[in-house]
Design an enzyme around this catalytic site. Structure first.
Site, mmCIF file in Angstrom:
data_model
loop_
_atom_site.group_PDB
_atom_site.id
_atom_site.type_symbol
_atom_site.label_atom_id
_atom_site.label_comp_id
_atom_site.label_asym_id
_atom_site.label_seq_id
_atom_site.Cartn_x
_atom_site.Cartn_y
_atom_site.Cartn_z
ATOM 1 N N PRO A 18 0.854 -1.199 0.000
ATOM 2 C CA PRO A 18 0.000 0.000 0.000
ATOM 3 C C PRO A 18 0.881 1.237 0.000
ATOM 4 O O PRO A 18 1.639 1.456 0.941
ATOM 5 C CB PRO A 18 -0.786 -0.130 1.317
ATOM 6 C CG PRO A 18 0.075 -0.976 2.194
ATOM 7 C CD PRO A 18 0.905 -1.848 1.313
ATOM 8 N N MET A 19 0.805 2.038 -1.066
ATOM 9 C CA MET A 19 1.638 3.247 -1.176
ATOM 10 C C MET A 19 0.740 4.449 -1.396
ATOM 11 O O MET A 19 -0.066 4.467 -2.331
ATOM 12 C CB MET A 19 2.636 3.091 -2.324
ATOM 13 C CG MET A 19 3.674 2.003 -2.090
ATOM 14 S SD MET A 19 4.778 1.778 -3.501
ATOM 15 C CE MET A 19 3.708 0.819 -4.589
ATOM 16 N N GLN A 72 -6.402 -0.847 3.868
ATOM 17 C CA GLN A 72 -5.486 -0.502 4.954
ATOM 18 C C GLN A 72 -5.892 0.818 5.609
ATOM 19 O O GLN A 72 -6.150 1.806 4.917
ATOM 20 C CB GLN A 72 -4.038 -0.385 4.464
ATOM 21 C CG GLN A 72 -3.067 -0.264 5.631
ATOM 22 C CD GLN A 72 -1.646 0.038 5.209
ATOM 23 O OE1 GLN A 72 -1.333 1.143 4.792
ATOM 24 N NE2 GLN A 72 -0.760 -0.942 5.333
ATOM 25 N N CYS A 102 4.049 3.317 8.555
ATOM 26 C CA CYS A 102 4.331 4.553 7.819
ATOM 27 C C CYS A 102 5.308 5.423 8.601
ATOM 28 O O CYS A 102 5.047 5.768 9.759
ATOM 29 C CB CYS A 102 3.042 5.321 7.554
ATOM 30 S SG CYS A 102 3.342 6.875 6.670
ATOM 31 N N LYS A 141 0.828 -4.406 8.842
ATOM 32 C CA LYS A 141 2.130 -4.096 8.249
ATOM 33 C C LYS A 141 2.864 -3.169 9.203
ATOM 34 O O LYS A 141 2.312 -2.173 9.675
ATOM 35 C CB LYS A 141 1.983 -3.424 6.884
ATOM 36 C CG LYS A 141 3.338 -3.125 6.229
ATOM 37 C CD LYS A 141 3.186 -2.706 4.772
ATOM 38 C CE LYS A 141 4.574 -2.665 4.119
ATOM 39 N NZ LYS A 141 5.162 -1.342 4.079
ATOM 40 N N ASN A 204 9.329 -7.380 3.429
ATOM 41 C CA ASN A 204 9.236 -6.194 2.584
ATOM 42 C C ASN A 204 10.516 -5.378 2.733
ATOM 43 O O ASN A 204 11.035 -5.234 3.820
ATOM 44 C CB ASN A 204 8.004 -5.378 3.007
ATOM 45 C CG ASN A 204 7.843 -4.057 2.280
ATOM 46 O OD1 ASN A 204 7.593 -3.024 2.893
ATOM 47 N ND2 ASN A 204 7.986 -4.051 0.967
ATOM 48 N N GLY A 205 10.980 -4.855 1.591
ATOM 49 C CA GLY A 205 12.148 -3.987 1.619
ATOM 50 C C GLY A 205 13.235 -4.436 0.668
ATOM 51 O O GLY A 205 13.790 -5.529 0.817
ATOM 52 N N ASP A 206 13.511 -3.602 -0.343
ATOM 53 C CA ASP A 206 14.661 -3.767 -1.252
ATOM 54 C C ASP A 206 14.504 -4.829 -2.325
ATOM 55 O O ASP A 206 15.450 -5.086 -3.075
ATOM 56 C CB ASP A 206 15.962 -4.060 -0.479
ATOM 57 C CG ASP A 206 16.394 -2.915 0.407
ATOM 58 O OD1 ASP A 206 15.847 -1.812 0.254
ATOM 59 O OD2 ASP A 206 17.276 -3.133 1.276
#
Length: 332
Positions: A18-19, A72, A102, A141, A204-206
């Protein structure tokens, strides 16, 4: 098969993160078409939902082809989050997701998002109240901690699991890191492999390539991977990862024609969903990524960012097809 409660999400699910101002229905549509298994809406303010704020309510828009999908929510007040979860549930998603990750100042420094990592008992109480309030499965998250000195992600995972969440996605950075430095997946591995943890754990990440997805899958043993920034302007990453995991071979990068088709589809949906010019404006953030690495594209991209109407934008895209249509694409 990985399940969140009784929802099957794939053998090794790839999740779209979710962005804010990115993960709207038009963007989700191109990601679903290109292999995303589970997607989440942009994060939605609990206070906005309760006040019937138009921007927050529009973020509840979901479509059947997107399923399974989670809505979310974020906020710092337990009662508001309970009520927002109930409102979100009425939109009939498969999941309700809580944003405890966030890092941006206007959210985290008010005690919402990653800010709640400074008050784990409150995080536990808030989560328990949301789980009790809704019938849909609840997921979370979050990040490793507020900073390196406050990393208690295993404790967080156990406490949230105990109050009833059905899956946990962990971004391998602290709030203090924002999006800088390298994500540390060793903490995610510790949670996933702990004998007391029995819910799915997503990392999550990279993750920005099929090779890295396979390496992290094999090294850290997570149940699935959530992809965020790497999918912006490049929704093909989901199917590329799936193909690589299945065969060990890399798919050819999307042709220029395929990129153009995705842009046209994304733009059309954006204009329809946001009713005209607003959809055109919001599409502008995606052009750089869709056309990254193409020699000579810069003046056309500048025009795309300046065109005020749908028709003029389509005309520039037609020009692009005439100029670059037969170009061989380099690897992403």
């Amino acid at each position: 098969m990985v399940k969140i409660a009784d929802i099957e999400v794939g053998e090794f699910p790839l999740l779209l993160a979710p962005m804010e101002d990115v993960s709207d229905p038009p963007f989700r549509a191109v990601c679903k078409e290109n292999g995303a298994d589970l997607m989440y809406t942009e994060f939605i303010s609990s206070e906005g939902l309760i006040r019937d704020a138009a921007k927050s309510l529009q973020k509840l828009d979901i479509y059947d082809y997107e399923r399974p999908i989670g809505i979310q929510i974020f906020g710092d007040k337990i009662e508001s989050m309970r009520e927002a979860a109930a409102i979100a549930e009425e939109a009939n998603p498969e999941l309700i997701d809580i944003n405890y990750g966030c890092p941006v100042k206007k959210v985290a420094c008010k005690g919402a998002g990653a800010g709640i990592l400074l008050d784990i008992p409150k995080m536990e109480r808030m989560t328990a109240e949301i789980v009790k309030r809704v019938n849909k499965p609840v997921t979370v998250k979050t990040r490793l901690g507020w900073d390196h000195d406050t990393i208690k992600i295993l404790e967080v995972a156990k406490r949230l699991q105990d109050v009833g969440i059905q899956a946990l996605t962990i971004h391998g950075r602290t709030r203090q890191q924002m999006y800088k430095g390298e994500a540390d997946w060793s903490y995610i591995e510790e949670v996933k492999n702990h004998p007391d943890i029995h819910i799915p754990i997503f990392g999550n990440g990279d993750i920005d390539s099929p090779e890295k997805a396979k390496e992290y899958k094999d090294t850290y043993g997570v149940d699935g991977i959530m992809i965020g920034r790497a999918a912006i302007g490049y929704p093909w990453i989901f199917n590329e990862i799936k193909h690589y995991l299945a065969t060990g071979e890399k798919l050819a990068p999307p042709t220029f024609q395929q990129r153009l088709a995705a842009v046209r589809s994304h733009l059309k949906f954006s204009v329809e969903w946001k009713e005209g010019n607003k959809g055109i404006f919001e599409m502008r953030r995606h052009y750089t990524n869709y056309f990254r690495g193409i020699p000579g594209i810069k003046p056309y991209r500048a025009r795309l960012v300046e065109t005020p109407t749908y028709e003029e934008t389509l005309a520039v895209l037609d020009e692009l097809e005439n100029v670059f249509g037969d170009m061989e694409m380099a690897e992403h």
